[in-house]
Design a protein around this motif. Structure first.
Motif, PDB file in Angstrom:
ATOM      1  N   THR A   1       6.215   3.929   1.414  1.00 31.33           N
ATOM      2  CA  THR A   1       5.904   4.926   1.976  1.00 31.33           C
ATOM      3  C   THR A   1       7.037   5.490   1.854  1.00 31.33           C
ATOM      4  O   THR A   1       7.856   6.010   0.884  1.00 31.33           O
TER       5      THR A   1
ATOM      6  N   ALA B   1       0.932  -1.336  -0.056  1.00 35.13           N
ATOM      7  CA  ALA B   1      -0.177  -0.026  -0.138  1.00 35.13           C
ATOM      8  C   ALA B   1       0.927   1.066   0.184  1.00 35.13           C
ATOM      9  O   ALA B   1       0.148   2.240  -0.185  1.00 35.13           O
ATOM     10  N   GLY B   2       2.083   0.619   0.496  1.00 38.07           N
ATOM     11  CA  GLY B   2       2.824   2.492   1.005  1.00 38.07           C
ATOM     12  C   GLY B   2       3.939   2.793  -0.835  1.00 38.07           C
ATOM     13  O   GLY B   2       3.718   3.580  -0.992  1.00 38.07           O
TER      14      GLY B   2
ATOM     15  N   ALA C   1       2.520   0.061   5.660  1.00 36.72           N
ATOM     16  CA  ALA C   1       2.704   1.163   4.898  1.00 36.72           C
ATOM     17  C   ALA C   1       3.351   2.328   4.921  1.00 36.72           C
ATOM     18  O   ALA C   1       3.790   2.948   3.874  1.00 36.72           O
TER      19      ALA C   1
ATOM     20  N   ALA D   1      -1.010   2.243  -3.222  1.00 37.49           N
ATOM     21  CA  ALA D   1      -2.133   2.286  -2.690  1.00 37.49           C
ATOM     22  C   ALA D   1      -3.275   1.833  -3.007  1.00 37.49           C
ATOM     23  O   ALA D   1      -4.311   1.045  -1.898  1.00 37.49           O
TER      24      ALA D   1
ATOM     25  N   ARG E   1      -2.553   6.116   1.649  1.00 37.53           N
ATOM     26  CA  ARG E   1      -1.631   5.392   1.808  1.00 37.53           C
ATOM     27  C   ARG E   1      -1.622   3.948   3.038  1.00 37.53           C
ATOM     28  O   ARG E   1      -1.947   2.658   3.729  1.00 37.53           O
TER      29      ARG E   1
ATOM     30  N   ARG F   1       4.357  10.819  -3.078  1.00 41.96           N
ATOM     31  CA  ARG F   1       3.253  10.220  -1.945  1.00 41.96           C
ATOM     32  C   ARG F   1       4.053  10.662  -0.448  1.00 41.96           C
ATOM     33  O   ARG F   1       2.939   9.959   0.518  1.00 41.96           O
TER      34      ARG F   1
END
Length: 149
Positions: free
Chosen positions: A110, A13-14, A106, A17, A80, A71
């Motif tokens: 990220t 997800a990082g 996440a 997303a 995220r 991000r």
């Protein structure tokens, strides 16, 4: 094992997303994950899988655009973390530990993803190859994680 996978789906997800949600939805649709006896049965519906896949594809495309925000800006970072928490909770069925692990993953994804992509872009001399490599890693990792769950 599921808690490690929750952390890892958060890392995905990082990176991207919407990719974890698409992977979870298709996994439920194909019967790899069973949400049918839960309030989350809609996750495995074909319409859900199609919608989140279109959103994930849209994200993959917009990520390549030069005006796409980092991000790490609050809105992107927060989204995220939220998606990581949802994905971790869905994957484990544990809405406390799974969600926390997904959110932590996440954050890791990220920050580490941004740093690694920046280094790769410098090594390649431009961002596109690094972005495409990151896309591939995110998609393949998401598929592997939901398959193993």
């Amino acid at each position: 094992m599921l808690y490690l996978l929750a952390l890892l789906i958060g890392v995905v997800a990082g990176l991207r997303a919407m990719t974890p949600l698409a992977a979870l939805s298709w996994a439920a649709y194909f019967g790899w994950l069973d949400f049918s006896a839960t309030p989350y049965a809609f996750v495995g519906h074909s319409a859900t899988a199609i919608v989140v896949t279109l959103l994930a594809i849209g994200e993959l495309i917009t990520d390549q655009l030069p005006n796409t925000p980092s991000r790490k800006v609050p809105m992107q970072f927060g989204a995220r973390i939220f998606v990581g928490a949802v994905a971790g909770g869905l994957l484990t069925g544990d809405w406390i530990i799974g969600a926390i692990l997904g959110a932590v993953g996440a954050v890791i994804g990220t920050l580490a993803g941004a740093e690694l992509r920046s280094r790769l872009a410098k090594a390649f001399g431009r961002d596109l190859p690094a972005a495409l490599l990151e896309d591939g890693v995110a998609v393949l990792a998401a598929i592997a994680i939901v398959y193993l769950a």
